[in-house]
Design an enzyme around this catalytic site. Structure first.
Site, PDB file in Angstrom:
ATOM      1  N   CYS A   1      -3.138  20.915  19.357  1.00  0.00           N
ATOM      2  CA  CYS A   1      -2.220  20.557  18.267  1.00  0.00           C
ATOM      3  C   CYS A   1      -2.991  20.184  17.006  1.00  0.00           C
ATOM      4  O   CYS A   1      -2.491  20.348  15.893  1.00  0.00           O
ATOM      5  CB  CYS A   1      -1.303  19.417  18.693  1.00  0.00           C
ATOM      6  SG  CYS A   1      -2.140  17.888  19.158  1.00  0.00           S
TER       7      CYS A   1
ATOM      8  N   HIS B   1      -0.742  12.962  19.064  1.00  0.00           N
ATOM      9  CA  HIS B   1      -0.200  14.299  18.815  1.00  0.00           C
ATOM     10  C   HIS B   1      -0.113  14.529  17.312  1.00  0.00           C
ATOM     11  O   HIS B   1       0.291  13.647  16.552  1.00  0.00           O
ATOM     12  CB  HIS B   1       1.182  14.435  19.455  1.00  0.00           C
ATOM     13  CG  HIS B   1       1.749  15.813  19.350  1.00  0.00           C
ATOM     14  ND1 HIS B   1       1.151  16.924  19.905  1.00  0.00           N
ATOM     15  CD2 HIS B   1       2.887  16.269  18.739  1.00  0.00           C
ATOM     16  CE1 HIS B   1       1.883  17.991  19.661  1.00  0.00           C
ATOM     17  NE2 HIS B   1       2.933  17.623  18.949  1.00  0.00           N
TER      18      HIS B   1
END
Length: 553
Positions: free
Chosen positions: A189, A484
């Site tokens: 990510c 994230h």
């Protein structure tokens, strides 16, 4: 387009996923397919038949991100997935209920598996509305030549992607060109978030969409080394092809690994570090591919032409007032969070609570802190040429030259070598969508230092634009070890959330309340030209790649 190198294969799964498939095969995937639910927009999620509202089996919570164990089907939140794995030996692979993505508990991130991808896309096909003869109703209205759909399980992956692509083009036809999700290949990510920003940086994007490169005779292409620049060209072409299905940038990932061997792993990396590494790789490839330029010594590669600016550093002797001035190039500016005292009730949307902190910072406060005079410590005394000895001094930074695209990096990760510990700063920071950088130019900073006296200044450039518009925000949520990255893009007066493979529209308040990590601003003239609502036209290879192409945004 160049032929695919034999070295390009699907990324290897993490060892925990490989162990799971070795023991259980695809049985868990097939059973899960019955619980996958899809929406007309193409988003999928997992609905457990046991309960209407899924809750964590440890804390009974339901507001955090929830994961379904592929072995025992128990549900745990992001705080307790590791505890479940420790209680149940071998229960290391789960599925994100909200996004239907594989998650490795021990790696603390999404993992990519083409077999699981196929199961999800087949489920998409089975959920498409059909008429009595098994034909997609919406597709049948548009074309009588559409073939009847065979059993979804008999379709191969290639046909599946084509059908899903046609459906997504109808559902998301209003999305700007180049807005495409990127599959998480296993803790990537950090890469996807930065790539989304680079894809929509106006001058950078136009260079790769209009530039010509002969891949066959590329100097960097060989049997044992991939060309990062060639693969970026291929990546841009694929994303702007009009296909809306999520794209897997595995080829680009492998090239970057070869350029940055020390970062070649499936572990989570820092998005800012990836950004600098990619620009460095582009610079290295372009410099070696072109003839040396005999001029001022400035680099003319696309990375420097778009992102490079120049900093001015003034160190002033506190004894005699002598000032030593140096200039250094920069690709981005790293800012410390200021100790602002703006209460959180001043947030644009008071219903959103981005942090429990009582105070928030501001981007303007961080820039003020960056250009604020700083007294150097006793161990940093500099040698004064006027006094001919080391003296106490004051250092002040300013910006001599602004880039076309300004990247501001917020220092959220602190490292303490003595204590051998690190931590993340969760303080919320307000940032403007329109930014005037004039107060932070060397001309303004130096004049303020001398009481705004009017005198000739070498840094004055009347034709330099100081007004910038934001077009991308890279955010980080979670902890230092398990976080994230997500990117928000501002295209044609609409904000989009790019969360790996998922692209969704969001309101402005959501972006303002996010925990920004990297901010991307383009000069206002470039920004508005890039967002003109015109159709893309072919551009001559001789055209200036830095002239924005209207519509490609």
């Amino acid at each position: 387009m160049m032929s695919r190198n034999s070295m390009y294969t699907n990324p290897k799964p993490c060892k925990h996923l490989a162990d799971y498939k070795l023991r259980h095969g695809l049985s868990g995937y097939n059973l899960l397919q019955e619980q996958i639910r899809t929406t007309p927009s193409g988003k999928s999620s997992v609905k457990n038949h046991r309960t209407e509202i899924p809750r964590c089996c440890f804390c009974n919570g339901y507001q955090k991100r929830l994961y379904l164990c592929l072995i025992c089907s128990s549900i745990s939140c992001s705080n307790h997935t590791l505890l479940h794995s420790q209680c149940e030996n071998g229960h290391d692979i789960a599925v994100d209920i909200e996004r239907s993505e594989l998650y490795c508990v021990l790696c603390c991130d999404q993992v990519y598996d083409p077999d699981f991808d196929k199961i999800v896309m087949l489920k998409h096909l089975m959920d498409l509305p059909r008429s009595g003869n098994g034909v997609d109703v919406s597709a049948g209205r548009r074309s009588s030549k559409r073939r009847r759909l065979c059993s979804a399980l008999e379709l191969d992956l290639k046909k599946t992607k084509q059908l899903v692509s046609m459906r997504n083009l109808r559902a998301k036809s209003c999305y700007p060109l180049g807005l495409r999700g990127l599959n998480n290949l296993g803790s990537t990510c950090f890469m996807n978030s930065v790539l989304q920003a680079l894809l929509h940086a106006p001058p950078f994007r136009n260079y790769f969409l209009t530039g010509q490169r002969n891949h066959e005779v590329c100097r960097k292409r060989s049997s044992d080394r991939l060309c990062l620049l060639c693969d970026i060209y291929v990546f841009f072409s694929a994303v702007f092809s009009g296909d809306r299905t999520p794209y897997s940038p595995a080829q680009l990932l492998y090239s970057w690994w070869q350029h940055s061997a020390n970062l070649a792993s499936y572990e989570q990396q820092d998005a800012h570090e990836f950004f600098i590494s990619v620009l460095d790789g582009i610079h290295e490839n372009e410099v070696k591919a072109r003839s040396p330029i005999k001029d001022t010594g400035e680099c003319h590669c696309v990375a420097h032409r778009v992102f490079s600016g120049q900093l001015r550093s003034d160190v002033t002797c506190m004894s005699c007032g002598y000032t030593s001035t140096t200039y250094d190039p920069f690709m981005d500016i790293s800012l410390n969070l200021d100790t602002g005292n703006c209460p959180s009730t001043d947030l644009a949307n008071k219903s959103l609570k981005p942090s429990d902190n009582t105070y928030v910072s501001t981007l303007l406060g961080c820039l003020d802190l960056f250009t604020k005079p700083e007294k150097l410590g006793s161990d940093q005394k500099f040698f004064c040429e006027n006094c001919q000895e080391r003296q106490d001094s004051v250092k002040q930074m300013s910006i001599k030259r602004l880039p076309l695209v300004l990247c501001l990096h917020i220092k959220r990760f602190e490292h303490f070598p003595v204590r051998r510990m690190s931590r993340k700063i969760d303080r919320y920071m307000q940032f403007p969508f329109c930014l005037d950088m004039n107060p932070y130019l060397s001309s303004s900073v130096v004049r303020n230092r001398f009481g705004n006296r009017i005198f000739a200044f070498e840094g004055d450039e009347l034709d330099t634009s100081t007004e910038f518009e934001i077009f991308a925000v890279v955010t980080h949520s979670g902890t230092l070890d398990s976080g994230h990255y997500v990117t928000y893009l501002h295209l044609k007066d609409q904000w989009y959330k790019c969360d790996d493979a998922w692209i969704t529209e969001v309101e402005e308040e959501v972006v303002r309340a996010s925990q920004c990590y990297m901010l991307f601003y383009a000069q206002k003239m470039l920004y508005y030209k890039a967002n003109e609502d015109l159709v893309c036209q072919p551009v001559s290879p001789r055209a200036d790649p830095f002239l924005p192409i209207a519509g490609c945004c």
